[in-house]
Design an enzyme around this catalytic site. Sequence first.
Site, short mmCIF file in Angstrom:
data_model
loop_
_atom_site.label_atom_id
_atom_site.label_comp_id
_atom_site.label_asym_id
_atom_site.label_seq_id
_atom_site.Cartn_x
_atom_site.Cartn_y
_atom_site.Cartn_z
N THR A 237 0.64 -0.91 0.17
CA THR A 237 0.06 -0.02 0.15
C THR A 237 1.15 1.25 -0.44
O THR A 237 0.71 2.02 -0.03
CB THR A 237 -0.72 -0.04 1.59
OG1 THR A 237 -0.23 -0.06 2.64
CG2 THR A 237 -1.95 -1.04 1.32
N ALA A 238 2.56 1.18 -0.81
CA ALA A 238 3.51 2.17 -0.34
C ALA A 238 2.98 2.84 -1.28
O ALA A 238 2.52 3.33 -1.69
CB ALA A 238 4.80 1.62 0.20
N ARG A 239 4.09 2.41 -2.24
CA ARG A 239 4.24 3.39 -3.39
C ARG A 239 4.70 1.85 -5.25
O ARG A 239 5.49 0.26 -4.42
CB ARG A 239 5.59 3.53 -4.08
CG ARG A 239 5.44 5.59 -3.45
CD ARG A 239 3.92 6.06 -4.38
NE ARG A 239 4.02 7.40 -4.12
CZ ARG A 239 3.84 7.66 -3.23
NH1 ARG A 239 1.95 6.94 -2.88
NH2 ARG A 239 2.70 8.43 -2.34
N ASP A 263 -2.64 -2.70 -3.81
CA ASP A 263 -3.22 -0.69 -3.74
C ASP A 263 -2.75 0.10 -5.32
O ASP A 263 -2.58 0.97 -5.10
CB ASP A 263 -3.46 -0.18 -2.41
CG ASP A 263 -4.03 0.46 -2.26
OD1 ASP A 263 -5.13 0.62 -3.18
OD2 ASP A 263 -3.84 2.22 -2.17
N GLU A 268 0.39 4.44 -13.00
CA GLU A 268 -0.51 4.79 -12.79
C GLU A 268 -1.54 6.24 -13.50
O GLU A 268 -0.76 6.54 -13.62
CB GLU A 268 -1.11 4.43 -10.74
CG GLU A 268 -0.17 3.36 -10.21
CD GLU A 268 -0.40 4.04 -8.56
OE1 GLU A 268 -0.72 5.42 -8.24
OE2 GLU A 268 -0.41 2.84 -8.07
N HIS A 286 -5.27 2.58 -5.33
CA HIS A 286 -3.78 3.39 -4.53
C HIS A 286 -5.36 4.36 -4.01
O HIS A 286 -5.23 5.59 -4.54
CB HIS A 286 -3.41 3.87 -5.81
CG HIS A 286 -2.50 4.77 -4.92
ND1 HIS A 286 -0.97 5.28 -5.37
CD2 HIS A 286 -2.31 4.89 -4.08
CE1 HIS A 286 0.13 5.69 -5.20
NE2 HIS A 286 -1.42 5.65 -3.02
N GLY A 288 -5.70 4.10 -0.27
CA GLY A 288 -5.40 3.55 0.65
C GLY A 288 -5.51 4.25 1.75
O GLY A 288 -6.42 4.81 3.41
N SER A 289 -5.40 6.08 1.28
CA SER A 289 -6.55 7.16 2.14
C SER A 289 -7.75 7.37 2.26
O SER A 289 -7.73 8.48 2.71
CB SER A 289 -5.09 7.82 2.26
OG SER A 289 -5.13 8.94 1.28
#
Length: 319
Positions: A237-239, A263, A268, A286, A288-289
């Site tokens: 879920t980072a990069r 994610d 992208e 992408h 996650g937040s």
Amino acid sequence: MAKPVIWVTRTLSNATLERAARDYEVIWDAADAPGSAEDIIAMSAKVDGIIPCHSEHFTADVVAQLDPRLQIVANHSVGVDHCDLPALKSKGITVTNTPGVLSDATAELAMMLMLGAARHAVTGDRIVRSGEWDSWSPAFLVGKQVTGARLGIIGMGGVGRALARKARGFDMEIHYHNRHQLPPEDEAGAVYHESLDDLLAISDFLSLHCPATPETIGLMNNDRLARLPKGCVIVNTARGNLIDETALLAAIETAHVGAAGLDCFATEPGGNPAFATHENIVMMPHVGSATLKTRDAMGFKALDNLDAFFRGDEPPDRL
């Protein structure tokens, strides 16, 4: 006194847009399209500040063409790999980000991806949704148990620690690799591995939470994937560029990696079409937040940084 002019590049939360409109002259397009290099350069002559997302790229070439009017780039993100920080600094442009407010939301998604990958969520959903569920057996969709398993975390910043807290609720054994060992109160019983290879060797589940840097791009390559226990589950879920996607596909196809929850992707938007044929890869775009609470908090943090800067104070999240 005239209000500073800011460009909000994307559609932020309603509360953020309302507060921005109250305190600034705002340029914002409801079409919500990513700002191109040409857009950024042109807009820099019209605004005093920009609130961009990771979809806007401040490369060295773009920064070299920015108008002197632009004073601050207040990112609506924690990661700043879309910004050439040395170039912006040399141009005298202040850069900020939004740390500390999206850890729980991102960790929640990492936990969802971990559970979904371990328990065949994609296949199970497809079978029920399509009407194909017409039998049952003790051998049907047998997955990997999370409870009591060893979780390896690469990067124990805010998100990594938030995931560790949630994983303890599943009685997982927490192990981690980080640039530095955490103090005992932050470790909370987690086991530190100075060597990444040592961490990989014991990780039943592996979750990536480190930034994308020249040292970490392509971190999970053929060699490192081979060091994981057979059947492990990988979560990112980072990069996206932390993982060599060709190597991950090969490890999935040989079943050395049992499943993955992703994610983020090297490309992208769009992702990797080759992943779509593997139902043991759970994917999200992408996000996650992406909770209401966190989007408000991120937007307000970006505005807090702008407010401080235009008051003449040091922005709290200056990089």
